[in-house]
Scaffold this active site. Sequence first.
Site, mmCIF file in Angstrom:
data_model
loop_
_atom_site.group_PDB
_atom_site.id
_atom_site.type_symbol
_atom_site.label_atom_id
_atom_site.label_comp_id
_atom_site.label_asym_id
_atom_site.label_seq_id
_atom_site.Cartn_x
_atom_site.Cartn_y
_atom_site.Cartn_z
ATOM 1 N N HIS A 166 0.585 -1.076 0.338
ATOM 2 C CA HIS A 166 0.214 0.147 -0.299
ATOM 3 C C HIS A 166 0.693 1.532 -0.559
ATOM 4 O O HIS A 166 0.397 1.917 -0.668
ATOM 5 C CB HIS A 166 -1.058 -0.178 1.475
ATOM 6 C CG HIS A 166 -2.045 -0.950 1.194
ATOM 7 N ND1 HIS A 166 -2.585 -2.044 0.620
ATOM 8 C CD2 HIS A 166 -3.627 -0.650 0.489
ATOM 9 C CE1 HIS A 166 -3.035 -3.200 1.052
ATOM 10 N NE2 HIS A 166 -3.989 -2.096 0.489
ATOM 11 N N ASP A 167 1.804 1.319 0.625
ATOM 12 C CA ASP A 167 2.984 2.192 0.719
ATOM 13 C C ASP A 167 3.541 2.786 -0.809
ATOM 14 O O ASP A 167 3.890 3.384 -2.347
ATOM 15 C CB ASP A 167 4.480 1.690 1.118
ATOM 16 C CG ASP A 167 5.353 3.169 2.134
ATOM 17 O OD1 ASP A 167 5.071 4.009 1.219
ATOM 18 O OD2 ASP A 167 6.070 3.025 2.730
ATOM 19 N N SER A 188 4.009 6.575 2.712
ATOM 20 C CA SER A 188 3.037 7.160 2.140
ATOM 21 C C SER A 188 2.009 6.594 3.107
ATOM 22 O O SER A 188 0.898 7.255 3.594
ATOM 23 C CB SER A 188 2.733 7.243 1.454
ATOM 24 O OG SER A 188 2.964 6.131 0.586
ATOM 25 N N TYR A 327 4.485 -7.946 -6.792
ATOM 26 C CA TYR A 327 3.325 -7.965 -4.997
ATOM 27 C C TYR A 327 2.429 -8.438 -4.845
ATOM 28 O O TYR A 327 1.623 -7.722 -3.893
ATOM 29 C CB TYR A 327 3.719 -6.323 -4.945
ATOM 30 C CG TYR A 327 5.301 -6.847 -4.155
ATOM 31 C CD1 TYR A 327 4.284 -7.384 -2.800
ATOM 32 C CD2 TYR A 327 6.707 -5.810 -3.702
ATOM 33 C CE1 TYR A 327 5.114 -7.081 -1.722
ATOM 34 C CE2 TYR A 327 6.758 -5.279 -2.687
ATOM 35 C CZ TYR A 327 6.499 -6.799 -1.916
ATOM 36 O OH TYR A 327 7.145 -6.340 -0.435
HETATM 37 C C1 HEM Z 1 -6.518 -10.345 4.081
HETATM 38 C C2 HEM Z 1 -5.414 -9.691 3.160
HETATM 39 C C3 HEM Z 1 -5.924 -9.177 1.620
HETATM 40 C C4 HEM Z 1 -7.064 -7.934 1.395
HETATM 41 C C5 HEM Z 1 -8.419 -8.146 2.077
HETATM 42 C C6 HEM Z 1 -6.153 -7.434 0.250
HETATM 43 C C7 HEM Z 1 -7.691 -6.526 -1.234
HETATM 44 C C8 HEM Z 1 -6.864 -6.079 -1.821
HETATM 45 C C9 HEM Z 1 -8.499 -5.335 -2.416
HETATM 46 C C10 HEM Z 1 -9.639 -5.343 -1.939
HETATM 47 C C11 HEM Z 1 -7.738 -5.258 -3.672
HETATM 48 C C12 HEM Z 1 -7.987 -4.470 -4.657
HETATM 49 C C13 HEM Z 1 -7.490 -2.775 -4.595
HETATM 50 C C14 HEM Z 1 -7.665 -2.346 -3.258
HETATM 51 O O1 HEM Z 1 -8.574 -1.963 -3.181
HETATM 52 O O2 HEM Z 1 -7.117 -1.363 -2.478
HETATM 53 C C15 HEM Z 1 -6.123 -5.761 -3.383
HETATM 54 C C16 HEM Z 1 -5.701 -5.430 -4.697
HETATM 55 C C17 HEM Z 1 -3.553 -5.155 -4.208
HETATM 56 N N1 HEM Z 1 -3.542 -6.271 -3.002
HETATM 57 FE FE1 HEM Z 1 -4.670 -6.998 -1.506
HETATM 58 N N2 HEM Z 1 -5.430 -7.904 0.153
HETATM 59 C C18 HEM Z 1 -4.595 -8.855 1.204
HETATM 60 C C19 HEM Z 1 -3.378 -8.890 0.682
HETATM 61 C C20 HEM Z 1 -2.170 -8.590 -0.054
HETATM 62 C C21 HEM Z 1 -1.521 -9.170 0.568
HETATM 63 C C22 HEM Z 1 -0.880 -10.362 1.694
HETATM 64 C C23 HEM Z 1 -0.494 -8.460 -0.378
HETATM 65 C C24 HEM Z 1 1.492 -8.567 -1.202
HETATM 66 C C25 HEM Z 1 1.812 -8.169 -0.725
HETATM 67 C C26 HEM Z 1 -1.337 -7.524 -1.214
HETATM 68 C C27 HEM Z 1 -1.241 -6.768 -2.328
HETATM 69 C C28 HEM Z 1 -1.954 -6.285 -3.680
HETATM 70 C C29 HEM Z 1 -1.164 -5.467 -4.506
HETATM 71 C C30 HEM Z 1 -0.426 -5.478 -5.375
HETATM 72 C C31 HEM Z 1 -2.599 -4.991 -4.678
HETATM 73 C C32 HEM Z 1 -2.803 -3.950 -5.989
HETATM 74 C C33 HEM Z 1 -3.240 -2.546 -5.493
HETATM 75 C C34 HEM Z 1 -3.485 -1.326 -6.529
HETATM 76 O O3 HEM Z 1 -2.690 -1.587 -7.841
HETATM 77 O O4 HEM Z 1 -3.428 -0.097 -6.044
HETATM 78 N N3 HEM Z 1 -2.924 -7.571 -0.709
HETATM 79 N N4 HEM Z 1 -5.995 -6.053 -2.280
HETATM 80 CA CA LIG Z 2 5.605 5.659 -1.098
#
Ligand code: HEM
Ligand SMILES: [Ca+2]
Length: 582
Positions: A166-167, A188, A327
């Site tokens: 998220h950073d 951030s 990632y």
């Molecule tokens: C329970 C755990 C998690 C939930 C609920 C979750 C939820 C989400 C959601 C809802 C999105 C869609 C974009 C947004 O609304 O931000 C997203 C995107 C993403 N997630 Fe996860 N996530 C989880 C765990 C992880 C983990 C462990 C990683 C990697 C370390 C990760 C990496 C990402 C990345 C890189 C995106 C794309 C972000 C973007 O392009 O803005 N997430 N995730």
């Molecule tokens: Ca940053």
Amino acid sequence: MGVTPKTNAVIKESLGLTFKQKEVLISAMVKRYADRNEPTDDRENLFENIIETLSELKPGNQDLIDFITKPLVLDFYADIPKPYRSYVGQNYRSADGSGNSVVLPDTGKAGTNYARTVTSFAHTSEKLPDPNLVFDKLFKRPANYFDPHPAGINMLLFCVAILITHDLFKSDPKNPARNLTTSYLDLSPLYGNNEQEQKSIRTMSKGLLKADQWVDRRLVFQPAGVGALLVVFSRNHNFIAKKLLELNENGRFTVGPGLLNEEQQDEALFQTARLINGGCYLNIIRRDYIRVILGADAGSTFNFDPFVDVEEPLYGNAVSIEFNFVYRWHAAIGQVDSDWLTEVMALYDKASAESRKTGNPVDMNKVGQEFNELFIHATPEELSLGNPIAGLHRDSAGDFSQDGLSQILHTKYEQVASRIGNGLNIPASLKHIEVAGIMQGRKLQCCTFNEFRAKLQLKKLESFKDFSDLPEVQNGLKELYGTPDAVELYPGLTVEKMKPAGMHMPYTMGRAILSDAVNLLRNDRFFVTENTPANLTNWGYDYTQGDPNKSQRVSPDLFRNILPGAFSETELDNLFTAPLKP
Ligand code: HEM
Ligand SMILES: [Ca+2]
């Protein structure tokens, strides 16, 4: 070479030699001076002797003089690197990440487009598979199935990973090419992406943040450990700001006539504390996180140093769209978090369906309200004090309870994550998010999986058996894509076989993450040129260097200072591995 008066005489004598001979001899001498690899002992007067020798030459020797002095002049010129990459008075991070590179100040600024690492020259496929089928056949974790991480990595590590992602990534819902956050690891999510966001959590006095604050609301909907970690960094900021004022090294934060006014004092304390807090975060990334990713023992002195031979960064950093996919580790989500996620995503999916119907963006306020009713149960007054954390409450001063924060982090420490690679492993509730990810890759014309491997000098995968160990995934790939070269980047990265060591990452992901991490760290001026005792204060600089008795890690001191008792001393030695079940 040691040019002494005696050797000097020899040189003078040698000036009777032919031009060619002189050239050879004297150029050897100059080369010796110019090519110094070790610090020069200027008391040997080598340079002065060369000049003296040249000055005694008879007229008409200008060609020879030029020949000899040219490498020296070029050497002096090269002493000062150009373009200039560091200026005095630019020692603090900007709120939006601009100016990190003084040469290309917009690089990595919040709101700029993702970089592209690999241009695709593959013919665009006209029959790309339905992304819903990609999810169902390649990604989806079957009901009642859980395969724990082979190295026992815990969800605390993935909470740090979520903070890091998220950073770095915040794709603009209206324009997926655009990244709304800074491309630097500058916390951030805590401090925001512009001055207005930054000011919203500051008290504007003595450099302090308001009680237990962070800016990025997206993290409210993540497992509670992520919010708790942000509060740890938020408290660490205040711990640092108070310490800075208490020590007040060289009176640098003193308010008084001819010194700082209160506003300047607040700014100096805030920005200095922010740099030191960032240094602590960097230390945790280097010494806890990367160490575990690579699979080094907690007690080993092994240090994979991303900063080895680092130069002053010139270009800044811009995260790429490929890195965004590298990632996305949704497969790692542990069993408890996956069950919880099913309930959360039901709210999100409802709001997304509404948004598709109306064409308006997803109404996150509505999701927030329902999330509050289900998981937080906070009154509007409590919510007005700052972002909530599921399972905790703020007191009237805005603080969460120390025990509650410790407990949340400890449950993440105890919860083993899932394996990441091989496919068929992403919680079913994330289907819409994954489908959106696949579509984002298509829209932004990402390269294919094999093109990405080629860029990293990795052998192309030629058969579906090379992708995943699971026959269902091999067959699914064949059915959906036909040939290995047609496999898209994100699906390929996600279903690939796992490495046998460390974090057991899928091979290509595990390779790519290192290139991205090393660039991210070495390209950041504030981790290199500005990471000095002068900027951070002596105390602050030492704090970020970690405990020499704990492999230079800052995390043991940090947790002891901020949440005493949250982890035992043995747990602090190995924060990212779940304890073995008795
Ligand atoms: C329970 C755990 C998690 C939930 C609920 C979750 C939820 C989400 C959601 C809802 C999105 C869609 C974009 C947004 O609304 O931000 C997203 C995107 C993403 N997630 Fe996860 N996530 C989880 C765990 C992880 C983990 C462990 C990683 C990697 C370390 C990760 C990496 C990402 C990345 C890189 C995106 C794309 C972000 C973007 O392009 O803005 N997430 N995730
Ligand atoms: Ca940053």
